[in-house]
Design a protein around this motif. Structure first.
Motif, PDB file in Angstrom:
ATOM      1  N   VAL A  60      84.369   5.411  47.094  1.00  0.00           N
ATOM      2  CA  VAL A  60      84.210   6.569  47.977  1.00  0.00           C
ATOM      3  C   VAL A  60      84.967   7.767  47.402  1.00  0.00           C
ATOM      4  O   VAL A  60      84.451   8.886  47.359  1.00  0.00           O
ATOM      5  N   ARG A  61      86.188   7.545  46.943  1.00  0.00           N
ATOM      6  CA  ARG A  61      86.967   8.646  46.370  1.00  0.00           C
ATOM      7  C   ARG A  61      86.321   9.158  45.084  1.00  0.00           C
ATOM      8  O   ARG A  61      86.259  10.368  44.848  1.00  0.00           O
TER       9      ARG A  61
ATOM     10  N   ILE B  28      85.640  -0.482  47.735  1.00  0.00           N
ATOM     11  CA  ILE B  28      84.811   0.552  48.342  1.00  0.00           C
ATOM     12  C   ILE B  28      85.591   1.858  48.482  1.00  0.00           C
ATOM     13  O   ILE B  28      85.063   2.943  48.245  1.00  0.00           O
ATOM     14  N   SER B  29      86.859   1.771  48.838  1.00  0.00           N
ATOM     15  CA  SER B  29      87.673   2.982  48.974  1.00  0.00           C
ATOM     16  C   SER B  29      87.792   3.715  47.646  1.00  0.00           C
ATOM     17  O   SER B  29      87.798   4.952  47.603  1.00  0.00           O
TER      18      SER B  29
ATOM     19  N   CYS C  52      83.133   9.126  44.281  1.00  0.00           N
ATOM     20  CA  CYS C  52      81.927   9.889  44.607  1.00  0.00           C
ATOM     21  C   CYS C  52      82.256  11.209  45.303  1.00  0.00           C
ATOM     22  O   CYS C  52      81.570  12.215  45.106  1.00  0.00           O
ATOM     23  N   LYS C  53      83.318  11.201  46.103  1.00  0.00           N
ATOM     24  CA  LYS C  53      83.674  12.387  46.870  1.00  0.00           C
ATOM     25  C   LYS C  53      84.314  13.462  45.999  1.00  0.00           C
ATOM     26  O   LYS C  53      84.068  14.663  46.187  1.00  0.00           O
TER      27      LYS C  53
ATOM     28  N   GLU D  73      95.928   7.705  47.498  1.00  0.00           N
ATOM     29  CA  GLU D  73      95.035   8.502  46.655  1.00  0.00           C
ATOM     30  C   GLU D  73      95.554   8.577  45.223  1.00  0.00           C
ATOM     31  O   GLU D  73      94.776   8.525  44.262  1.00  0.00           O
TER      32      GLU D  73
ATOM     33  N   GLU E   6      79.848  -4.596  51.345  1.00  0.00           N
ATOM     34  CA  GLU E   6      79.275  -3.261  51.181  1.00  0.00           C
ATOM     35  C   GLU E   6      78.906  -2.949  49.728  1.00  0.00           C
ATOM     36  O   GLU E   6      78.138  -2.015  49.462  1.00  0.00           O
ATOM     37  N   LYS E   7      79.441  -3.705  48.791  1.00  0.00           N
ATOM     38  CA  LYS E   7      79.179  -3.427  47.377  1.00  0.00           C
ATOM     39  C   LYS E   7      77.925  -4.116  46.837  1.00  0.00           C
ATOM     40  O   LYS E   7      77.492  -3.834  45.712  1.00  0.00           O
TER      41      LYS E   7
END
Length: 235
Positions: A135-136, A131-132, A138-139, A176, A96-97
């Motif tokens: 995602v964090r 990826i995780s 960007c979120k 997290e 995915e990267k």
């Protein structure tokens, strides 16, 4: 020879020719040593791992090549930057990267970036992110804005009655925290340092403080903003 293979050969140009002839073309790696990698990358490409990944981004690579063909310094990007990116894509664990690596290549060409140390640093950090983590990032973060890293408010009734649900929430929070600390370690995020006088004033207010004020706050560092812009997709 399919279209992706032909494109890669055109992009690598003399670098690939020398590697095929000598079986050990030289490229400076991140540590500064000289490493024969092009031949092994091409072997991997032939085997299929690298080829499958490049097939996915072939349209983007073709657009980048068209951009490079119009530049006077196209050989720098084809023979120094592109092999470096191929190495990272080859070594990457997560498919995915791949698009993110190519986004960075496009940005490098768009902005005429020729500082290899800068390119190395951005790609080195990207390689360490999963990826995780991305995602964090960007979120939870927007350049120039302060955001609290709070988790979603739990279902209180379920939390009190369901031990498995409690464990799931705790595990999510632990992950997290790990990601946040990782982003801080890589210099992408920094803790907001509260003004000492303001902190003292808040302490004197005592009971007027809300629970959220006691939470650690974070924001993108200046490096983090540049990192996001380097790999971001243009609107």
């Amino acid at each position: 020879m399919d279209k992706t293979e032909e494109l890669v050969q055109e992009m690598l140009g003399r670098v690939l020719s020398d590697a095929q002839q000598e079986a050990a073309n030289l490229l400076i790696d991140l540590s500064g040593s000289i490493t024969p990698i092009i031949s092994s990358l091409w072997t991997s490409y032939k085997i299929g791992k690298l080829k499958k990944r490049l097939d996915i981004v072939e349209p983007e690579l073709r657009k980048i090549k068209e951009m490079l063909d119009k530049k006077e310094n196209d050989l720098f990007y084809k023979q120094e930057v592109f092999p470096l990116i191929l190495k990272y894509i080859h070594d990457e664990d997560e498919d995915e990267k791949v698009n993110i690596y190519i986004n960075g290549f496009k940005h490098t060409v768009d902005e005429d970036i020729e500082d290899m140390e800068k390119i190395y640093h951005f790609y080195d950090v990207l390689a360490q992110l999963r990826i995780s983590d991305i995602v964090r990032l960007c979120k939870k973060f927007v350049p120039g804005k302060k955001l609290k890293l709070d988790t979603d408010f739990p279902d209180i009734k379920r939390y009190e009655e369901d031990q498995e649900y409690r464990e799931e929430l705790r595990e999510k929070e632990d992950i997290e925290v790990y990601i946040d600390n990782k982003l801080i370690r890589l210099g992408i995020v920094k803790v907001i340092q509260e003004d000492p006088l303001e902190k003292l004033t808040k302490g004197m207010q005592g009971r007027t403080l809300t629970r959220s004020r006691s939470k650690t706050e974070y924001k993108l560092s200046s490096f983090g903003r540049r990192f996001v812009n380097f790999f971001a997709v243009e609107d």
